[in-house]
Scaffold this active site. Structure first.
Site, mmCIF file in Angstrom:
data_model
loop_
_atom_site.group_PDB
_atom_site.id
_atom_site.type_symbol
_atom_site.label_atom_id
_atom_site.label_comp_id
_atom_site.label_asym_id
_atom_site.label_seq_id
_atom_site.Cartn_x
_atom_site.Cartn_y
_atom_site.Cartn_z
ATOM 1 N N PHE A 28 -41.402 25.517 -41.037
ATOM 2 C CA PHE A 28 -42.842 25.235 -41.032
ATOM 3 C C PHE A 28 -43.192 23.784 -41.367
ATOM 4 C CE2 PHE A 28 -42.736 29.864 -41.949
ATOM 5 C CZ PHE A 28 -43.415 30.307 -40.827
ATOM 6 N N TYR A 85 -39.016 23.841 -35.031
ATOM 7 C CA TYR A 85 -39.953 23.364 -34.017
ATOM 8 C C TYR A 85 -39.150 22.723 -32.891
ATOM 9 C CZ TYR A 85 -43.666 23.874 -37.551
ATOM 10 O OH TYR A 85 -44.539 24.351 -38.488
ATOM 11 N N HIS A 143 -47.669 37.044 -39.272
ATOM 12 C CA HIS A 143 -47.249 35.653 -39.094
ATOM 13 C C HIS A 143 -48.475 34.737 -39.112
ATOM 14 C CE1 HIS A 143 -45.354 32.130 -37.223
ATOM 15 N NE2 HIS A 143 -44.217 32.661 -37.620
ATOM 16 N N ASP A 199 -37.349 29.886 -35.837
ATOM 17 C CA ASP A 199 -36.713 28.777 -35.121
ATOM 18 C C ASP A 199 -37.237 27.455 -35.655
ATOM 19 O OD1 ASP A 199 -34.992 29.751 -33.211
ATOM 20 O OD2 ASP A 199 -36.458 29.762 -31.594
#
Length: 221
Positions: free
Chosen positions: A78, A67, A187, A65
């Site tokens: 990211f 942020y 992750h 997704d």
């Protein structure tokens, strides 16, 4: 919603843009942006594609997704704009790069510098409602980005796919591992990293070694 996307991608993905599911997705996104606060800003939704034309792609880095906090999302997974505090996952990414390649920890969390070198910073879902992670999942974005992964796997050779965490690893079924490098690990979120599933993966040096072994220039991480 007029898709603001690089012509190379517009041509490659034209069937997706003309499909029923994408028209329904467009209707949903327009309504959400009109009635609520959503991220990233409209012109930035397809930034990953605009910053990395299809012919330049060397690496596909998959997030989930955007942020969902104010001022963070900019259409690249990211990545955060310069001057914005680094989120925990990005901090751990930079720490692994430092340990893997002996590079200094960067002050700037904007990853345009990666995109310009051929890293497609792709979120599986390209939009989100403010402060509601996952709010735009299962509306059609995943079908679209799965098609992107399939297209790159089918049409290109010797790409590096970085799949971090359980969700991203599921996308490996769309990738032909006989002609691409698929790197999987935990992750970079603190929950996973603190359990030993992130640090030491050396994905960044492995990526560059693979690219260079196939006559491509490695990424300056």
């Amino acid at each position: 919603m007029k898709v603001q996307i690089h012509p190379s991608w517009e041509f490659a993905l034209r069937k997706e843009f003309e499909s029923t599911y994408f028209h329904e997705l467009t209707t949903f996104v327009k309504k959400e942006y009109k009635e609520t606060i959503c991220y990233p800003k409209g012109p930035l939704i397809f930034s990953a594609f605009n910053r990395c034309p299809i012919e330049k792609v060397k690496v596909v880095l998959l997030g989930q997704d955007p942020y969902h906090g104010e001022g963070q999302a900019e259409g690249l997974c990211f990545s955060v704009p310069e001057g914005i505090s680094h989120p925990p996952s990005l901090i751990n990414i930079f720490k692994e790069i430092k340990n893997d390649l002996n590079l200094p920890y960067p002050k700037n969390g904007n990853l345009n510098r990666w995109a310009s070198q051929g890293v497609l910073l792709l979120n599986a879902t390209l939009t989100v409602r403010a402060h509601q992670p996952g709010s735009h999942q299962n509306k059609g974005w995943e079908q679209f980005t799965d098609s992107v992964i399939r297209y790159l796997s089918d049409q290109q050779t010797h790409l590096v796919f970085m799949l971090w965490g359980g969700y991203a690893k599921q996308k490996s079924k769309f990738i032909n591992a006989s002609k691409h490098l698929v790197l999987t690990t935990g992750h970079p979120s603190p929950l996973s990293a603190n359990r030993g599933y992130w640090f030491g993966n050396k994905h960044f040096s492995k990526c560059n070694a693979y690219l260079e072994s196939h006559g491509k220039i490695g990424i300056q991480w």
